[in-house]
Scaffold this active site. Structure first.
Site, PDB file in Angstrom:
ATOM      1  N   GLY A  16       0.805  -1.213   0.000  1.00  0.00           N
ATOM      2  CA  GLY A  16       0.000   0.000   0.000  1.00  0.00           C
ATOM      3  C   GLY A  16       0.834   1.257   0.000  1.00  0.00           C
ATOM      4  N   GLU A  18       9.993   4.633   6.930  1.00  0.00           N
ATOM      5  CA  GLU A  18      10.086   3.171   6.960  1.00  0.00           C
ATOM      6  C   GLU A  18      10.952   2.760   8.151  1.00  0.00           C
ATOM      7  OE1 GLU A  18      10.323  -0.568   6.995  1.00  0.00           O
ATOM      8  OE2 GLU A  18       8.989   0.266   5.466  1.00  0.00           O
ATOM      9  N   GLY A  22       6.766  -6.074   3.176  1.00  0.00           N
ATOM     10  CA  GLY A  22       6.565  -7.510   3.050  1.00  0.00           C
ATOM     11  C   GLY A  22       7.058  -8.096   1.746  1.00  0.00           C
ATOM     12  N   VAL A  81       7.893   5.106  13.520  1.00  0.00           N
ATOM     13  CA  VAL A  81       6.837   6.037  13.939  1.00  0.00           C
ATOM     14  C   VAL A  81       6.244   5.572  15.265  1.00  0.00           C
ATOM     15  CG1 VAL A  81       4.578   7.007  13.363  1.00  0.00           C
ATOM     16  CG2 VAL A  81       6.328   6.722  11.577  1.00  0.00           C
ATOM     17  N   GLU A  84      -1.085 -24.487  -2.074  1.00  0.00           N
ATOM     18  CA  GLU A  84       0.144 -24.129  -2.783  1.00  0.00           C
ATOM     19  C   GLU A  84       1.312 -24.832  -2.109  1.00  0.00           C
ATOM     20  OE1 GLU A  84      -1.339 -19.490  -3.524  1.00  0.00           O
ATOM     21  OE2 GLU A  84       0.200 -19.981  -2.031  1.00  0.00           O
ATOM     22  N   HIS A  91      -0.134 -13.745   6.421  1.00  0.00           N
ATOM     23  CA  HIS A  91      -1.053 -12.828   5.748  1.00  0.00           C
ATOM     24  C   HIS A  91      -2.007 -12.171   6.741  1.00  0.00           C
ATOM     25  CE1 HIS A  91      -0.312 -15.925   2.362  1.00  0.00           C
ATOM     26  NE2 HIS A  91       0.464 -14.885   2.145  1.00  0.00           N
ATOM     27  N   GLY A 121      -3.079  -3.647   4.256  1.00  0.00           N
ATOM     28  CA  GLY A 121      -3.902  -4.799   4.580  1.00  0.00           C
ATOM     29  C   GLY A 121      -4.832  -4.606   5.753  1.00  0.00           C
TER      30      GLY A 121
END
Length: 519
Positions: free
Chosen positions: A46, A65, A134, A270, A379, A459, A487
């Site tokens: 995002g 970051e 990620g 942050v 998977e 996830h 997310g």
């Protein structure tokens, strides 16, 4: 042209404010607050999308970051490896943090490494740390859900047809995601994926190649010995030294910096977000060194604030702001509707060789979307170096209800994570997985080493979800120009698919709306 128009509208709207408001902030702050038009917290899917689109629109942007920047070297030694981990493996941890079992944690130097874990009650949630978020540690699977399943999770206010026509293709084009070429699939490194494909066919299940954000030409160079063996050697969780993984620092973020309007500041953690005057936001952070030592505290003021620190990070910042009343109008839905994408893992026991420690994960997906109990996908996921032959580790995903939540712990000043690991929803999805595995086992003579496990998720999703904390474009209710673009927006599941593509597509959609509505 639209970007030029957006920029012109932005500059015209900001000119008057800049003559009084911006200069007043800079002067009155006496060097304490640094003013910037837009701040993006986090550089995952995002945040990377938001950064690029802000930069292209001519908006001065700073990306904060917490992790460091990881430049791929010609020597192929940027990252550590799973068979020889060191401090680069984990975020400020004295031990490695990969799942245990089967992996036994090992002591390492405390360092700003690439992989972090949130230890919760009922679940552990894994996330990346570094410029690229990620994408540094994911398996590069770029998976689009079906429309039918999409609407089992998302509201109808989000038009799947628009995502399918505009935003999913846009993201794939920038990530350069594509299916594995046949010559590479037929190599010894992808034996486990071929076996799973064959087993699905025998069981009457659909198996297909899925898009992966990997540079397959670089993989060919690995095979030829021209690049350090990375993807073909199963090196994905701690980064990929050959540069074959198309992580966000190599596309979205580098494109954002190339606009000249975006500055990425690594190692900026942050700690607080709050309202400032004149409808602006203050962001306070600690600049740290690579051992996590705080060097200096910094304070920024911005007009536009984009939260992209991931499900855990963004939700924690909002919970802290709500508890400390620095964002007083946040509602009581913050921290709720969290889920795991129904991640599950197990080991399938086969009769012969499997080479499951080689190759990259998820190039083949088994889709049992018509499962009579609940839709699931399987998977092959990347095994660790000591997994023996005859084993294929399998990651299952489904549609989990967002029954988890985070709360703010005043004593630790961190968010606590809770997940009902044995809920009725989990039991139903477990039955669906067992139904699919039973079909595979009966058709192929395979067995499971253990029932599917749910001790961790790669996830994590939710905590600031669409319709509860934010509108369908990510703007936080009650707060103009405060957006969630990661997310956290997603209520627990991306509908039988890996989340990265949907997170990025929703962020692209949100940024289009934002840039077209700048007053």
């Amino acid at each position: 042209m639209s970007q030029m128009l957006n920029r012109r509208r932005f500059l015209q709207a900001s000119a008057a404010a800049a003559s009084v408001g911006v200069s007043a902030i800079r002067t009155s702050a006496a060097g304490v607050d640094e003013y910037v038009e837009a701040i993006v917290i986090g550089s995952g899917f995002g945040g990377a999308v938001a950064s690029l689109r802000l930069g292209q629109a001519g908006i001065e942007t700073v990306v904060l970051e917490r992790g460091r920047r990881w430049q791929i070297t010609d020597a192929g030694n940027t990252f550590c490896t799973t068979d020889n981990p060191d401090g680069r493996a984990a975020w400020l941890s004295p031990n490695t943090v990969l799942p245990d079992p089967p992996v036994t944690t090992q002591p390492i130097d405390v360092y700003t490494g690439v992989l972090d874990v949130k230890r919760g009650n009922g679940i552990d949630a894994y996330r990346g740390a570094g410029v690229g978020g990620g994408s540094l540690v994911y398996t590069a699977i770029t998976y689009q859900p079906t429309e039918e399943l999409f609407y089992k999770v998302f509201p109808r206010t989000i038009k799947y047809s628009e995502l399918d026509r505009v935003y999913y293709p846009r993201v794939r084009s920038i990530l350069k995601a594509s299916v594995i070429p046949d010559d590479i699939l037929q190599s010894e490194y992808y034996l486990a994926s071929r076996i799973l494909q064959e087993q699905a066919a025998k069981a009457g299940l659909k198996a297909r190649k899925i898009d992966i954000a990997i540079d397959w030409d670089t993989v060919r160079q690995e095979i030829a010995g021209q690049k350090v063996a990375s993807i073909i050697n199963g090196q994905v969780y701690y980064g990929t030294n050959s540069g074959a993984k198309n992580s966000l620092d190599r596309n979205y973020l580098s494109m954002a910096e190339a606009t000249g309007n975006v500055e990425i500041r690594p190692l900026h953690v942050v700690t607080r977000i709050e309202e400032s005057d004149r409808g602006r936001y203050r962001v306070v952070c600690n600049q740290i060194n690579e051992q996590g030592v705080v060097l200096v505290q910094k304070s920024f003021v911005c007009r536009y604030l984009f939260l992209a620190a991931g499900s855990i990070g963004t939700t924690e910042l909002l919970l802290r702001a709500k508890t400390n009343r620095t964002l007083r109008r946040l509602n009581n839905q913050v921290g709720k509707f969290w889920g795991t994408n129904f991640d599950s893992t197990t080991l399938m026991i086969n009769a012969g060789e499997t080479n499951s420690t080689l190759g990259s994960a998820g190039v083949i997906a088994i889709e049992d979307l018509d499962n009579p109990i609940a839709p699931v996908i399987l998977e092959a996921f990347q095994a660790f170096p000591f997994i023996p032959q005859g084993i294929i580790p399998v990651l299952g995903q489904g549609i989990s209800q967002p029954q988890g939540y985070l709360t703010y712990n005043v004593s630790t000043q961190l968010a606590d994570l809770f997940w009902p690991s044995n809920s009725a929803d989990t039991q139903k999805n477990t039955q669906a997985l067992q139904y699919t595995y039973q079909r595979l086992n009966q058709a192929n003579g395979t067995t499971l080493a253990a029932p599917p496990g749910y001790s961790f998720t790669a996830h994590p999703l939710g905590g600031a979800t669409i319709g509860k904390v934010c509108d369908s474009h990510g703007q936080v209710f009650g707060y103009r120009n405060l957006f969630v673009v990661d997310g956290s927006l997603i209520p627990g599941s991306t509908a039988c698919s890996n989340p990265s593509l949907t997170i990025a597509a929703l962020a692209e959609r949100s940024m289009d709306r934002f840039l077209n509505r700048i007053p």
